[in-house]
Design a protein around this motif. Structure first.
Motif, mmCIF file in Angstrom:
data_model
loop_
_atom_site.group_PDB
_atom_site.id
_atom_site.type_symbol
_atom_site.label_atom_id
_atom_site.label_comp_id
_atom_site.label_asym_id
_atom_site.label_seq_id
_atom_site.Cartn_x
_atom_site.Cartn_y
_atom_site.Cartn_z
ATOM 1 N N LEU A 36 0.821 -1.216 0.000
ATOM 2 C CA LEU A 36 0.000 0.000 0.000
ATOM 3 C C LEU A 36 0.848 1.256 0.000
ATOM 4 O O LEU A 36 0.499 2.249 -0.644
ATOM 5 C CB LEU A 36 -0.945 0.003 1.205
ATOM 6 N N GLY A 37 1.951 1.221 0.721
ATOM 7 C CA GLY A 37 2.830 2.387 0.757
ATOM 8 C C GLY A 37 3.432 2.689 -0.598
ATOM 9 O O GLY A 37 3.502 3.840 -1.022
ATOM 10 N N GLY A 38 3.848 1.649 -1.284
ATOM 11 C CA GLY A 38 4.442 1.850 -2.605
ATOM 12 C C GLY A 38 3.451 2.367 -3.622
ATOM 13 O O GLY A 38 3.768 3.226 -4.446
ATOM 14 N N ARG A 39 2.222 1.858 -3.542
ATOM 15 C CA ARG A 39 1.211 2.292 -4.527
ATOM 16 C C ARG A 39 0.604 3.645 -4.202
ATOM 17 O O ARG A 39 0.421 4.480 -5.074
ATOM 18 C CB ARG A 39 0.107 1.252 -4.628
ATOM 19 N N SER A 40 0.276 3.881 -2.932
ATOM 20 C CA SER A 40 -0.405 5.133 -2.598
ATOM 21 C C SER A 40 0.538 6.329 -2.615
ATOM 22 O O SER A 40 0.103 7.452 -2.866
ATOM 23 C CB SER A 40 -1.082 5.025 -1.230
ATOM 24 N N LEU A 41 1.817 6.102 -2.351
ATOM 25 C CA LEU A 41 2.763 7.214 -2.327
ATOM 26 C C LEU A 41 3.572 7.330 -3.613
ATOM 27 O O LEU A 41 4.425 8.213 -3.719
ATOM 28 C CB LEU A 41 3.712 7.059 -1.137
ATOM 29 N N ASN A 42 3.319 6.435 -4.576
ATOM 30 C CA ASN A 42 4.032 6.436 -5.855
ATOM 31 C C ASN A 42 5.549 6.431 -5.657
ATOM 32 O O ASN A 42 6.278 7.250 -6.223
ATOM 33 C CB ASN A 42 3.613 7.621 -6.722
ATOM 34 N N ILE A 43 6.015 5.507 -4.832
ATOM 35 C CA ILE A 43 7.443 5.382 -4.558
ATOM 36 C C ILE A 43 8.085 4.595 -5.703
ATOM 37 O O ILE A 43 7.681 3.466 -5.978
ATOM 38 C CB ILE A 43 7.689 4.668 -3.215
ATOM 39 N N PRO A 44 9.069 5.171 -6.372
ATOM 40 C CA PRO A 44 9.707 4.431 -7.460
ATOM 41 C C PRO A 44 10.549 3.272 -6.906
ATOM 42 O O PRO A 44 11.149 3.384 -5.843
ATOM 43 C CB PRO A 44 10.595 5.481 -8.142
ATOM 44 N N HIS A 45 10.554 2.177 -7.612
ATOM 45 C CA HIS A 45 11.335 0.990 -7.264
ATOM 46 C C HIS A 45 10.927 0.386 -5.915
ATOM 47 O O HIS A 45 11.747 -0.223 -5.237
ATOM 48 C CB HIS A 45 12.834 1.293 -7.269
ATOM 49 N N SER A 46 9.691 0.567 -5.515
ATOM 50 C CA SER A 46 9.239 -0.017 -4.249
ATOM 51 C C SER A 46 9.050 -1.526 -4.353
ATOM 52 O O SER A 46 8.877 -2.198 -3.346
ATOM 53 C CB SER A 46 7.932 0.637 -3.792
ATOM 54 N N LEU A 47 9.116 -2.046 -5.557
ATOM 55 C CA LEU A 47 9.017 -3.483 -5.758
ATOM 56 C C LEU A 47 10.141 -4.231 -5.042
ATOM 57 O O LEU A 47 9.938 -5.325 -4.526
ATOM 58 C CB LEU A 47 9.036 -3.797 -7.252
ATOM 59 N N SER A 48 11.298 -3.631 -4.975
ATOM 60 C CA SER A 48 12.424 -4.288 -4.311
ATOM 61 C C SER A 48 12.211 -4.429 -2.803
ATOM 62 O O SER A 48 12.818 -5.289 -2.168
ATOM 63 C CB SER A 48 13.721 -3.524 -4.581
ATOM 64 N N LEU A 49 11.347 -3.625 -2.244
ATOM 65 C CA LEU A 49 11.063 -3.728 -0.808
ATOM 66 C C LEU A 49 10.263 -4.985 -0.457
ATOM 67 O O LEU A 49 10.196 -5.364 0.706
ATOM 68 C CB LEU A 49 10.302 -2.487 -0.329
ATOM 69 N N LEU A 50 9.664 -5.623 -1.455
ATOM 70 C CA LEU A 50 8.905 -6.844 -1.188
ATOM 71 C C LEU A 50 9.788 -8.034 -0.820
ATOM 72 O O LEU A 50 9.285 -9.088 -0.449
ATOM 73 C CB LEU A 50 8.016 -7.186 -2.381
ATOM 74 N N ALA A 51 11.096 -7.870 -0.907
ATOM 75 C CA ALA A 51 11.998 -8.917 -0.435
ATOM 76 C C ALA A 51 12.056 -8.942 1.091
ATOM 77 O O ALA A 51 12.392 -9.974 1.682
ATOM 78 C CB ALA A 51 13.395 -8.703 -1.006
#
Length: 128
Positions: free
Chosen positions: A85-100
């Motif tokens: 939710l943080g990555g999508r709602s805040l439009n954080i670039p490269h937040s996909l890597s945080l899913l590790a």
């Protein structure tokens, strides 16, 4: 010499209470970050995420006191939700890597099989 036949896996796991503490600290950090944002939409999104982190911290702590295994699974799921939710709602670039992070925490909290299940679930969520 006495031998103990108990599996050592249970001793190598971290406590879900530590994860609840990390979620609560993340909530404090999100509130602090919200105060520094000039945009009211960003402030609202950060404060909503902080409220979610606080709520999930209390749920993880309470559930782990009642059912330890369920508290561990909820803690890892809480990380997936907060990061997603943080990555999508805040439009954080490269937040996909945080899913590790949830996968690594699942390995420490649950087991390697649990980490594999979490990784598969995250992959399915990304494909959906």
């Amino acid at each position: 010499m006495d031998q103990v036949n108990a599996p050592i896996e249970h001793e190598l796991r971290i406590s879900p209470g530590m994860l609840a503490l990390v979620l609560a600290v993340a909530g404090f950090v999100l509130v602090g970050a919200a105060d520094g944002q000039p945009d009211s939409n960003q402030q609202g999104a950060l404060r909503l995420l902080a409220l979610g982190a606080y709520s999930l911290a209390v749920l993880v702590w309470g559930l782990s006191r009642w059912k330890l295994a369920a508290g561990r699974w909820l803690g890892v799921a809480a990380l997936v939700v907060i990061i997603g939710l943080g990555g999508r709602s805040l439009n954080i670039p490269h937040s996909l890597s945080l899913l590790a992070i949830p996968t690594g925490v699942a390995a420490a909290l649950i087991s390697l099989r649990g980490a594999a299940v979490i990784a598969a679930a995250e992959t399915i969520l990304l494909l959906a």
